[in-house]
Design an enzyme around this catalytic site. Structure first.
Site, PDB file in Angstrom:
ATOM      1  CB  SER A 239      24.061  20.147  -1.289  1.00 11.28           C
ATOM      2  OG  SER A 239      24.806  19.107  -1.882  1.00 11.28           O
TER       3      SER A 239
ATOM      4  CE1 TYR B 169      26.361  23.871  -4.885  1.00  9.75           C
ATOM      5  CE2 TYR B 169      27.056  21.842  -3.812  1.00  9.75           C
ATOM      6  CZ  TYR B 169      26.081  22.594  -4.440  1.00  9.75           C
ATOM      7  OH  TYR B 169      24.822  22.066  -4.611  1.00  9.75           O
TER       8      TYR B 169
HETATM    9  N1  NAD Z   1      21.740  18.794  -9.173  1.00  8.73           N
HETATM   10  C1  NAD Z   1      22.252  18.246  -8.110  1.00  8.73           C
HETATM   11  O1  NAD Z   1      22.800  17.136  -8.174  1.00  8.73           O
HETATM   12  C2  NAD Z   1      22.158  18.939  -6.779  1.00  8.73           C
HETATM   13  C3  NAD Z   1      22.571  18.222  -5.650  1.00  8.73           C
HETATM   14  C4  NAD Z   1      22.468  18.812  -4.400  1.00  8.73           C
HETATM   15  C5  NAD Z   1      21.950  20.083  -4.277  1.00  8.73           C
HETATM   16  N2  NAD Z   1      21.560  20.777  -5.394  1.00  8.73           N
HETATM   17  C6  NAD Z   1      20.992  22.112  -5.186  1.00  8.73           C
HETATM   18  O2  NAD Z   1      19.704  22.149  -5.781  1.00  8.73           O
HETATM   19  C7  NAD Z   1      19.393  23.508  -6.140  1.00  8.73           C
HETATM   20  C8  NAD Z   1      18.883  23.552  -7.568  1.00  8.73           C
HETATM   21  O3  NAD Z   1      19.935  23.196  -8.438  1.00  8.73           O
HETATM   22  P1  NAD Z   1      19.708  22.482  -9.858  1.00  8.73           P
HETATM   23  O4  NAD Z   1      20.282  21.150  -9.758  1.00  8.73           O
HETATM   24  O5  NAD Z   1      18.311  22.663 -10.301  1.00  8.73           O
HETATM   25  O6  NAD Z   1      20.737  23.384 -10.727  1.00  8.73           O
HETATM   26  P2  NAD Z   1      20.580  24.229 -12.060  1.00  8.73           P
HETATM   27  O7  NAD Z   1      21.947  24.747 -12.319  1.00  8.73           O
HETATM   28  O8  NAD Z   1      19.900  23.430 -13.101  1.00  8.73           O
HETATM   29  O9  NAD Z   1      19.596  25.420 -11.659  1.00  8.73           O
HETATM   30  C9  NAD Z   1      20.007  26.521 -10.889  1.00  8.73           C
HETATM   31  C10 NAD Z   1      19.193  27.738 -11.304  1.00  8.73           C
HETATM   32  O10 NAD Z   1      19.634  28.840 -10.475  1.00  8.73           O
HETATM   33  C11 NAD Z   1      19.747  29.990 -11.324  1.00  8.73           C
HETATM   34  N3  NAD Z   1      20.684  30.965 -10.762  1.00  8.73           N
HETATM   35  C12 NAD Z   1      22.034  30.914 -10.756  1.00  8.73           C
HETATM   36  N4  NAD Z   1      22.534  32.028 -10.199  1.00  8.73           N
HETATM   37  C13 NAD Z   1      21.484  32.809  -9.840  1.00  8.73           C
HETATM   38  C14 NAD Z   1      21.348  34.069  -9.217  1.00  8.73           C
HETATM   39  N5  NAD Z   1      22.425  34.808  -8.875  1.00  8.73           N
HETATM   40  N6  NAD Z   1      20.113  34.542  -8.986  1.00  8.73           N
HETATM   41  C15 NAD Z   1      19.014  33.835  -9.350  1.00  8.73           C
HETATM   42  N7  NAD Z   1      19.074  32.645  -9.964  1.00  8.73           N
HETATM   43  C16 NAD Z   1      20.297  32.126 -10.204  1.00  8.73           C
HETATM   44  C17 NAD Z   1      20.223  29.424 -12.665  1.00  8.73           C
HETATM   45  O11 NAD Z   1      20.002  30.351 -13.740  1.00  8.73           O
HETATM   46  C18 NAD Z   1      19.419  28.139 -12.765  1.00  8.73           C
HETATM   47  O12 NAD Z   1      18.190  28.357 -13.419  1.00  8.73           O
HETATM   48  C19 NAD Z   1      20.669  24.299  -5.888  1.00  8.73           C
HETATM   49  O13 NAD Z   1      20.577  24.946  -4.627  1.00  8.73           O
HETATM   50  C20 NAD Z   1      21.744  23.239  -5.856  1.00  8.73           C
HETATM   51  O14 NAD Z   1      22.875  23.662  -5.116  1.00  8.73           O
HETATM   52  C21 NAD Z   1      21.659  20.228  -6.638  1.00  8.73           C
END
Ligand code: NAD
Length: 308
Positions: free
Chosen positions: A142, A155
């Site tokens: 991130s 986080y």
């Molecule tokens: N959305 C943002 O703005 C953002 C920014 C920076 C980084 N990220 C990173 O991007 C990645 C994807 O996030 P996203 O935005 O798609 O979020 P999201 O919450 O939409 O998706 C996350 C997915 O991970 C799954 N998950 C949660 N706990 C789990 C576990 N114990 N085992 C297996 N699966 C599990 C959830 O069910 C969900 O489907 C993450 O690593 C997040 O930290 C997101």
């Protein structure tokens, strides 16, 4: 460039957290590029996503913090698809909590999923990738893994750890032709953002020079590139997706970063000007040798180095 250079024809991938958001977008793009994909998620809803993708996809319910689940998923993938070339450690959870408000249980759970999860994943897939003659591991960190951020201490800590683990693993696995890279998205429109107050998200979007939030597909294209053989020279790179968000906040580069970083941006002119005005040394390059048919999104890349 070629769409040939970024194709995943014949490759087999595991994408975690693929039931929705960025993981789903990555799984969809991988299948569109010819890969066979094992989608995993703690949520059973990943099953419907895999089913819609047809024979090139399968789903395995998985808690990424569980060693036993990783052993089962790797076995299921190689049994179903015959080999393993790519891992996207994407699954994570997010909570907005200040240092003083974070409970022991919250800290442990965020660490278990976001940090232990990618560690277990890398360790579990490496033997199968070695057997396949090499591979690519993409760890989703991130922007919070590049700088300090208020009120998300646990986080952000895990996302710094993901970046560090990527660099360490890249050194250890390079001899096996396994590349390890981290990606550092900015603000991406997925359900994860629902954990933030709406006003907070709106302020982050307003802070971007181009005034738009990143989409899961923006990150998926970067993941595709790193997964493909076109990225053969990339090891342990920190890539910033949606970099305009970081620029908007003035965080165009981590001062402690010793290596150069590439940034893929939708609006290269604004971003380049902003980088230079902030004191970065930057080289602007066409992205035609890197990202396949996405000229409208990532038309250029910018190499930043020696940041002020
Ligand atoms: N959305 C943002 O703005 C953002 C920014 C920076 C980084 N990220 C990173 O991007 C990645 C994807 O996030 P996203 O935005 O798609 O979020 P999201 O919450 O939409 O998706 C996350 C997915 O991970 C799954 N998950 C949660 N706990 C789990 C576990 N114990 N085992 C297996 N699966 C599990 C959830 O069910 C969900 O489907 C993450 O690593 C997040 O930290 C997101």
């Amino acid at each position: 460039m070629g769409r040939r250079q970024c194709t995943l024809d014949g490759k087999v991938a595991i994408v975690t957290g693929a039931a929705r958001g960025q993981g789903e977008a990555e799984a969809r793009l991988f299948v569109a590029e010819g890969a066979k994909v094992m989608l995993t998620d703690v949520s059973p809803e990943g099953g419907a996503v895999a089913e819609a993708l047809g024979d090139l996809a399968a789903f395995s319910q998985q808690d990424v913090g569980s060693t036993a689940d990783w052993e089962r998923v790797v076995k299921a993938t190689t049994q179903r698809f015959g080999r393993l070339d790519i891992l996207v450690n994407n699954a994570a959870i997010y909570k907005m909590r200040s240092l003083l408000d974070t409970t022991d249980e919250e800290f442990d759970e965020i660490t278990r999923i976001n940090q232990r999860g990618p560690f277990l994943g890398m360790r579990a897939v490496a033997p199968a990738m070695r057997a396949a003659g090499g591979g690519s591991i993409i760890n989703i960190s991130s922007g919070a893994g590049l700088r300090g951020v208020r009120n998300v201490l646990a986080y952000a800590t895990t996302k710094w750890a993901v970046r560090g683990m990527s660099k360490c693993a890249a050194l250890e696995l390079a001899g096996d032709r396994i590349r390890v890279n981290s990606i550092h998205p900015g603000v991406i429109e997925t359900p994860m953002l629902n954990h933030n107050p709406a006003a907070f998200n709106e302020a982050m979007v307003r802070a971007t020079p181009i005034g738009r939030i990143g989409q899961p597909e923006d990150i998926a294209r970067m993941v595709l590139y790193l997964a493909s053989d076109a990225a053969g020279q990339f090891h342990a790179e920190a890539k910033i997706g949606d970099a305009h968000v970081l620029f908007g906040n003035g965080y165009f580069c981590d001062p402690s970063m010793s290596a150069a970083i590439y940034i893929y941006v939708p609006d290269v002119d604004a971003t380049f000007k902003r980088a230079v005005s902030l004191g970065a040394k930057a080289i602007r390059e066409p992205a035609d040798s890197t990202v396949r048919s996405d000229a409208s999104i990532f038309s250029h890349r910018i190499l930043l180095y020696g940041c002020a």
